[in-house]
Design an enzyme around this catalytic site. Structure first.
Site, PDB file in Angstrom:
ATOM      1  N   LYS A  14      44.961  51.667  39.572  1.00  0.00           N
ATOM      2  CA  LYS A  14      44.361  52.830  40.242  1.00  0.00           C
ATOM      3  C   LYS A  14      44.508  52.742  41.751  1.00  0.00           C
ATOM      4  O   LYS A  14      44.914  53.693  42.400  1.00  0.00           O
ATOM      5  CB  LYS A  14      42.854  52.933  39.956  1.00  0.00           C
ATOM      6  CG  LYS A  14      42.481  53.272  38.551  1.00  0.00           C
ATOM      7  CD  LYS A  14      40.977  53.526  38.432  1.00  0.00           C
ATOM      8  CE  LYS A  14      40.104  52.355  38.815  1.00  0.00           C
ATOM      9  NZ  LYS A  14      40.219  51.190  37.946  1.00  0.00           N
ATOM     10  N   ARG A  89      32.210  56.115  37.606  1.00  0.00           N
ATOM     11  CA  ARG A  89      32.370  55.063  36.607  1.00  0.00           C
ATOM     12  C   ARG A  89      31.332  55.199  35.507  1.00  0.00           C
ATOM     13  O   ARG A  89      31.343  54.407  34.567  1.00  0.00           O
ATOM     14  CB  ARG A  89      32.202  53.698  37.272  1.00  0.00           C
ATOM     15  CG  ARG A  89      33.515  52.990  37.637  1.00  0.00           C
ATOM     16  CD  ARG A  89      33.136  51.654  38.246  1.00  0.00           C
ATOM     17  NE  ARG A  89      34.145  50.640  38.204  1.00  0.00           N
ATOM     18  CZ  ARG A  89      34.973  50.372  39.215  1.00  0.00           C
ATOM     19  NH1 ARG A  89      34.977  51.110  40.290  1.00  0.00           N
ATOM     20  NH2 ARG A  89      35.811  49.359  39.120  1.00  0.00           N
ATOM     21  N   ARG A 123      46.098  38.572  40.381  1.00  0.00           N
ATOM     22  CA  ARG A 123      46.017  39.452  41.551  1.00  0.00           C
ATOM     23  C   ARG A 123      45.491  38.686  42.762  1.00  0.00           C
ATOM     24  O   ARG A 123      44.578  37.873  42.647  1.00  0.00           O
ATOM     25  CB  ARG A 123      45.080  40.622  41.231  1.00  0.00           C
ATOM     26  CG  ARG A 123      44.932  41.599  42.369  1.00  0.00           C
ATOM     27  CD  ARG A 123      44.419  42.923  41.889  1.00  0.00           C
ATOM     28  NE  ARG A 123      42.986  42.928  41.625  1.00  0.00           N
ATOM     29  CZ  ARG A 123      42.311  44.025  41.290  1.00  0.00           C
ATOM     30  NH1 ARG A 123      42.934  45.173  41.154  1.00  0.00           N
ATOM     31  NH2 ARG A 123      41.018  43.969  41.060  1.00  0.00           N
ATOM     32  N   ARG A 153      39.912  37.668  44.503  1.00  0.00           N
ATOM     33  CA  ARG A 153      38.557  38.228  44.528  1.00  0.00           C
ATOM     34  C   ARG A 153      37.692  37.461  43.538  1.00  0.00           C
ATOM     35  O   ARG A 153      38.145  37.091  42.474  1.00  0.00           O
ATOM     36  CB  ARG A 153      38.603  39.703  44.107  1.00  0.00           C
ATOM     37  CG  ARG A 153      38.840  40.650  45.265  1.00  0.00           C
ATOM     38  CD  ARG A 153      39.171  42.046  44.806  1.00  0.00           C
ATOM     39  NE  ARG A 153      38.276  42.603  43.790  1.00  0.00           N
ATOM     40  CZ  ARG A 153      38.385  43.832  43.306  1.00  0.00           C
ATOM     41  NH1 ARG A 153      39.339  44.645  43.749  1.00  0.00           N
ATOM     42  NH2 ARG A 153      37.560  44.283  42.394  1.00  0.00           N
ATOM     43  N   ARG A 164      33.941  42.707  33.223  1.00  0.00           N
ATOM     44  CA  ARG A 164      34.318  44.008  33.810  1.00  0.00           C
ATOM     45  C   ARG A 164      34.971  44.910  32.763  1.00  0.00           C
ATOM     46  O   ARG A 164      34.749  46.115  32.742  1.00  0.00           O
ATOM     47  CB  ARG A 164      35.270  43.795  34.995  1.00  0.00           C
ATOM     48  CG  ARG A 164      34.548  43.253  36.216  1.00  0.00           C
ATOM     49  CD  ARG A 164      35.519  42.759  37.254  1.00  0.00           C
ATOM     50  NE  ARG A 164      36.263  43.817  37.885  1.00  0.00           N
ATOM     51  CZ  ARG A 164      37.432  43.630  38.503  1.00  0.00           C
ATOM     52  NH1 ARG A 164      37.974  42.427  38.552  1.00  0.00           N
ATOM     53  NH2 ARG A 164      38.040  44.639  39.071  1.00  0.00           N
TER      54      ARG A 164
HETATM   55  P1  AMP Z   1      36.947  48.048  42.149  1.00  0.00           P
HETATM   56  O1  AMP Z   1      37.467  47.588  43.466  1.00  0.00           O
HETATM   57  O2  AMP Z   1      37.058  49.525  41.941  1.00  0.00           O
HETATM   58  O3  AMP Z   1      37.485  47.244  40.990  1.00  0.00           O
HETATM   59  O4  AMP Z   1      35.361  47.772  42.161  1.00  0.00           O
HETATM   60  C1  AMP Z   1      34.855  46.461  42.299  1.00  0.00           C
HETATM   61  C2  AMP Z   1      33.382  46.422  41.923  1.00  0.00           C
HETATM   62  O5  AMP Z   1      32.643  47.302  42.777  1.00  0.00           O
HETATM   63  C3  AMP Z   1      33.047  46.890  40.516  1.00  0.00           C
HETATM   64  O6  AMP Z   1      33.231  45.879  39.536  1.00  0.00           O
HETATM   65  C4  AMP Z   1      31.593  47.288  40.677  1.00  0.00           C
HETATM   66  O7  AMP Z   1      30.751  46.147  40.736  1.00  0.00           O
HETATM   67  C5  AMP Z   1      31.584  47.912  42.069  1.00  0.00           C
HETATM   68  N1  AMP Z   1      31.861  49.372  41.999  1.00  0.00           N
HETATM   69  C6  AMP Z   1      32.934  50.037  42.508  1.00  0.00           C
HETATM   70  N2  AMP Z   1      32.857  51.355  42.247  1.00  0.00           N
HETATM   71  C7  AMP Z   1      31.708  51.524  41.532  1.00  0.00           C
HETATM   72  C8  AMP Z   1      31.080  52.652  40.937  1.00  0.00           C
HETATM   73  N3  AMP Z   1      31.626  53.875  41.001  1.00  0.00           N
HETATM   74  N4  AMP Z   1      29.909  52.454  40.282  1.00  0.00           N
HETATM   75  C9  AMP Z   1      29.335  51.237  40.202  1.00  0.00           C
HETATM   76  N5  AMP Z   1      29.881  50.130  40.725  1.00  0.00           N
HETATM   77  C10 AMP Z   1      31.056  50.262  41.388  1.00  0.00           C
END
Ligand code: AMP
Length: 210
Positions: A14, A89, A123, A153, A164
């Site tokens: 994404k 999400r 990653r 990360r 996740r």
């Molecule tokens: P990402 O970089 O999109 O993989 O997001 C990393 C982490 O940020 C996720 O595993 C969640 O803990 C938090 N996060 C990001 N976007 C959201 C969202 N829309 N709702 C809830 N938690 C989020």
């Protein structure tokens, strides 16, 4: 106006695709993950609230994330459209989004679970600009874009990855039906090479951009 949502499990690409589509279409790229990580780095109140959830691979509470997205979408650069990456999400997040804006299309980047674990565990992410690389493609220790150090990360470690994916299947997958029911879903095969996924997304959106 092109108000886009990018859906897909963690590791589907994404972020990578959102950056490219953003450059191609001239739309701001809004990643809630990036916004939360920078809030953590800056030690803000939101960052302090979000950190424990993120480190465990859980979702940050809806009200926190909805608040930051609402504020971001109100900025003038979003007037002609935007790409939301990692938001919504959950169904309550999607409903809150529908209260403040009209989504044009939801692009679902689909990839099978087994491939996601390999992608996420290899990653590496830049601590400064957020650029991501994969150990199978790039052996350097520094970001090829800005030169800052690359790290894994905390939430890209195996146990957290599994959580996740479980969180995605439970909370986020229902959004596919949500946008399908609104006639807004565009599905793309995310297992293809990056350039082909990009081409498929642009191809699918071009018809909707006019
Ligand atoms: P990402 O970089 O999109 O993989 O997001 C990393 C982490 O940020 C996720 O595993 C969640 O803990 C938090 N996060 C990001 N976007 C959201 C969202 N829309 N709702 C809830 N938690 C989020």
């Amino acid at each position: 106006m092109l108000n886009l949502v990018f859906l897909g499990p963690p590791g589907a690409g994404k972020g990578t695709q959102a950056v490219r589509v953003s450059a191609q279409l001239g739309l701001p790229h809004i990643s809630t993950g990036d916004m939360l990580r920078s809030a953590i780095r800056e030690g803000t109140e939101i960052g302090l609230k979000a950190k424990q959830f993120m480190d465990a691979g859980n979702l940050v509470p809806d009200e926190v994330v909805i608040g930051i997205v609402r504020e971001r979408l109100a900025k003038p650069d979003c007037a002609a459209g935007y790409i939301l990456d990692g938001f919504p999400r959950t169904i309550p997040q999607a409903e809150a989004l529908d209260m403040v804006t009209e989504i044009t299309a939801a692009v679902n980047i689909a990839v099978a679970d087994e491939a996601l674990v390999t992608r996420l565990s290899g990653r590496r992410s830049c601590t400064k600009c957020g650029h991501t690389t994969h150990v199978s493609m790039y052996a350097g220790e520094n970001c090829p874009v800005c030169g800052e150090v690359l790290v894994q990360r905390d939430d890209d470690k195996p146990d957290t990855i599994r959580n996740r994916l479980a969180v995605y299947n439970k909370n986020t997958q229902p959004l596919i039906d949500y946008y399908q029911a609104q006639g807004k879903l565009t599905a793309v095969d995310g297992s293809q090479p990056v350039d082909e996924v990009f081409g498929a997304i642009i191809g699918a959106l071009t018809g909707q951009a006019s």
